[in-house]
Design a protein around this motif. Structure first.
Motif, mmCIF file in Angstrom:
data_model
loop_
_atom_site.group_PDB
_atom_site.id
_atom_site.type_symbol
_atom_site.label_atom_id
_atom_site.label_comp_id
_atom_site.label_asym_id
_atom_site.label_seq_id
_atom_site.Cartn_x
_atom_site.Cartn_y
_atom_site.Cartn_z
ATOM 1 N N CYS A 302 2.324 3.125 3.804
ATOM 2 C CA CYS A 302 3.454 3.896 3.255
ATOM 3 C C CYS A 302 3.389 5.441 3.462
ATOM 4 N N SER A 310 6.887 4.883 -0.652
ATOM 5 C CA SER A 310 5.662 4.561 -1.805
ATOM 6 C C SER A 310 6.370 3.721 -2.836
ATOM 7 N N GLN A 313 5.847 0.152 -2.089
ATOM 8 C CA GLN A 313 4.585 -0.456 -2.069
ATOM 9 C C GLN A 313 4.366 -1.714 -2.902
ATOM 10 N N SER A 314 4.730 -1.600 -4.034
ATOM 11 C CA SER A 314 4.334 -2.876 -4.861
ATOM 12 C C SER A 314 4.882 -4.311 -4.355
ATOM 13 N N TYR A 316 5.345 -5.155 -1.186
ATOM 14 C CA TYR A 316 4.602 -5.709 -0.129
ATOM 15 C C TYR A 316 3.036 -6.125 -0.516
ATOM 16 N N THR A 329 -2.315 -2.714 2.322
ATOM 17 C CA THR A 329 -1.517 -1.763 2.152
ATOM 18 C C THR A 329 -1.977 -0.258 1.798
ATOM 19 N N ASP A 331 -1.570 4.006 1.223
ATOM 20 C CA ASP A 331 -0.640 5.075 0.786
ATOM 21 C C ASP A 331 -1.491 6.191 0.337
ATOM 22 N N CYS A 354 -8.615 -2.943 -4.959
ATOM 23 C CA CYS A 354 -7.858 -1.621 -4.770
ATOM 24 C C CYS A 354 -8.720 -0.460 -4.892
#
Length: 426
Positions: A302, A310, A313-314, A316, A329, A331, A354
């Motif tokens: 991102c 951004s 983002q969620s 994808y 992903t 960022d 994450c």
């Protein structure tokens, strides 16, 4: 009002949905309408957004007259005068309060605005806006309940230390009513900022862009002309419905897709295996849109427009949970934007991992109904979408966060033949 949402999983959307006007443009255009005492008419306006309702309520208290037509998605604003002296409640739970400064200064030489998002002294999430006001000749004081700006705007030089959308918007509006010419350096020109520039030009400002980071504004030296304008479609909402249809295998016709502002985001979807049927302004997503091998794992980063921003983002990350393998992903612009991913993991703890700047998904994941809590606007909508894909019932707490960015959300879900219920919590 605060709400939770109950969703029964396994519902498959089918039907047509229209993308509303962009939230990140509409709320800025509403503030720009205060820069004139002539009528401003705005079409394709997302009138039911929580942020819009809050801002309209506040500018009415300042003295603006606002007529709202929810059915036609239309606003008419007339601002014969503004006065901050009539305000006794400075709590306004939106971030773009700083855009209410220019309309007050050009009339009265004094502006009082709520702290952005209700934050108080110490958070200082508004330093760049103070820099704009000072660079254009005004004095700024931080009071207990509001920020006060005094003076009149004169052309000058605004040099942002980092690229900033909000700072660029604020500088554009202040420079448009200033006396003289202003240069804005290290600006951040998104499609929504382009929408604001187009309306300010219609209202009389002389604005030139040089690439994506330098803007020169010849101010009106006072109040501007009226305008009639149409808000661009919301590119983030368009992406939302495309991913929702792809994940659920639904047949969804999405009208009002701003393709010219979504080239890179859509390219990533195509490379992940989505074959989208489209014309100049709409797209049709069905089970047949996913090629024979299913959704393919992917890696993307991102960043700034024209890439995947951004706020996207969620969606994808959510798509990666349904891909055939491991997706990543990244960022690095907003590396701490991962709280929603921890909530997504409640649907399947093994499907997502994450860390700051990086979210990894492990597909194909089966999702189970869960109780989850919204952490941000777009993350909240991702939780809603995951709930529809899950087995069993889910409860999305604080779903009003999603309603800040999706105009008529429940009605749009109904048009697609899927249902959710709201529970008022405060």
């Amino acid at each position: 009002m605060k709400y939770d949402m109950l969703v029964e999983g396994g519902q498959i959307p089918s039907g047509k949905v229209k993308v509303s006007g962009a939230k990140n443009s509409a709320t800025r255009l509403l503030a720009a309408s205060l820069l004139t005492d002539e009528p401003v008419r705005i079409r394709n306006f997302p009138t039911q957004l929580v942020d819009v309702v809050e801002k309209i309520g506040f500018i009415r208290k300042l003295g603006a007259r606002v007529e709202v037509d929810d059915e036609r998605e239309f606003l008419e604003i007339l601002t014969p005068g503004l006065s901050c002296k009539t305000i006794d409640d400075w709590e306004l739970p939106i971030r773009t309060t700083y855009l209410l400064t220019a309309g007050q200064i050009v009339r009265n030489g004094i502006a009082r605005i709520p702290y952005p998002g209700g934050c108080k002294i110490g958070a200082r999430g508004y330093d760049l806006h103070m820099m704009v006001w000072k660079a254009l000749g005004c004095e700024v004081r931080e009071e207990e309940s509001y920020i006060q700006v005094n003076g009149s705007f004169r052309g000058g030089s605004v040099d942002f230390p980092i690229s900033t959308v909000g700072g660029t918007e604020n500088a554009l509006m202040c420079a448009s009513v200033a006396t003289g010419t202003t240069e804005i350096r290290n600006a951040y020109i998104t499609p929504e900022v382009e929408d604001l520039i187009d309306m300010l030009q219609q209202m009389g400002a002389g604005i030139e862009n040089f690439g994506n980071s330098l803007i020169r504004v010849r101010g009106m030296g006072g109040l501007m002309r009226g305008a009639s304008f149409e808000v661009m479609p919301d590119r983030i909402e368009a992406l939302t419905w495309i991913v929702f249809a792809a994940m659920t295998g639904g047949d969804v016709y999405i009208k009002g897709v701003p393709f010219r502002h979504m080239k890179v985001p859509l390219l990533h979807l195509e490379e992940a295996g989505l074959d989208l049927y489209r014309n100049s302004h709409s797209v049709f997503v069905s089970g047949e849109s996913i090629q024979g091998q299913g959704i393919q794992p992917f890696e993307l980063a991102c960043g700034t427009h024209p890439g995947v921003i951004s706020d996207m983002q969620s969606f994808y990350v959510l798509l990666g949970m349904k891909a055939n393998g491991i997706s990543r992903t990244f960022d690095y612009r907003y590396p701490e934007r991962i709280a929603y991913a921890r909530e997504l993991s409640r649907f399947n703890a093994d499907a997502i991992a994450c860390e700051p700047g990086k979210i990894t998904t492990f597909g194909i994941a089966s999702l189970k109904g869960a109780d989850v809590t919204s952490t941000d606007l777009r993350g909240s909508m991702a939780l809603v979408m995951a709930a529809f894909c899950a087995d069993g019932q889910s409860r999305i707490k604080d779903v009003h966060m999603a309603m800040r960015g999706y105009n008529g959300l429940l009605d749009k879900l109904k048009t697609l033949g899927v249902h959710a219920s709201l529970i008022e919590t405060g």
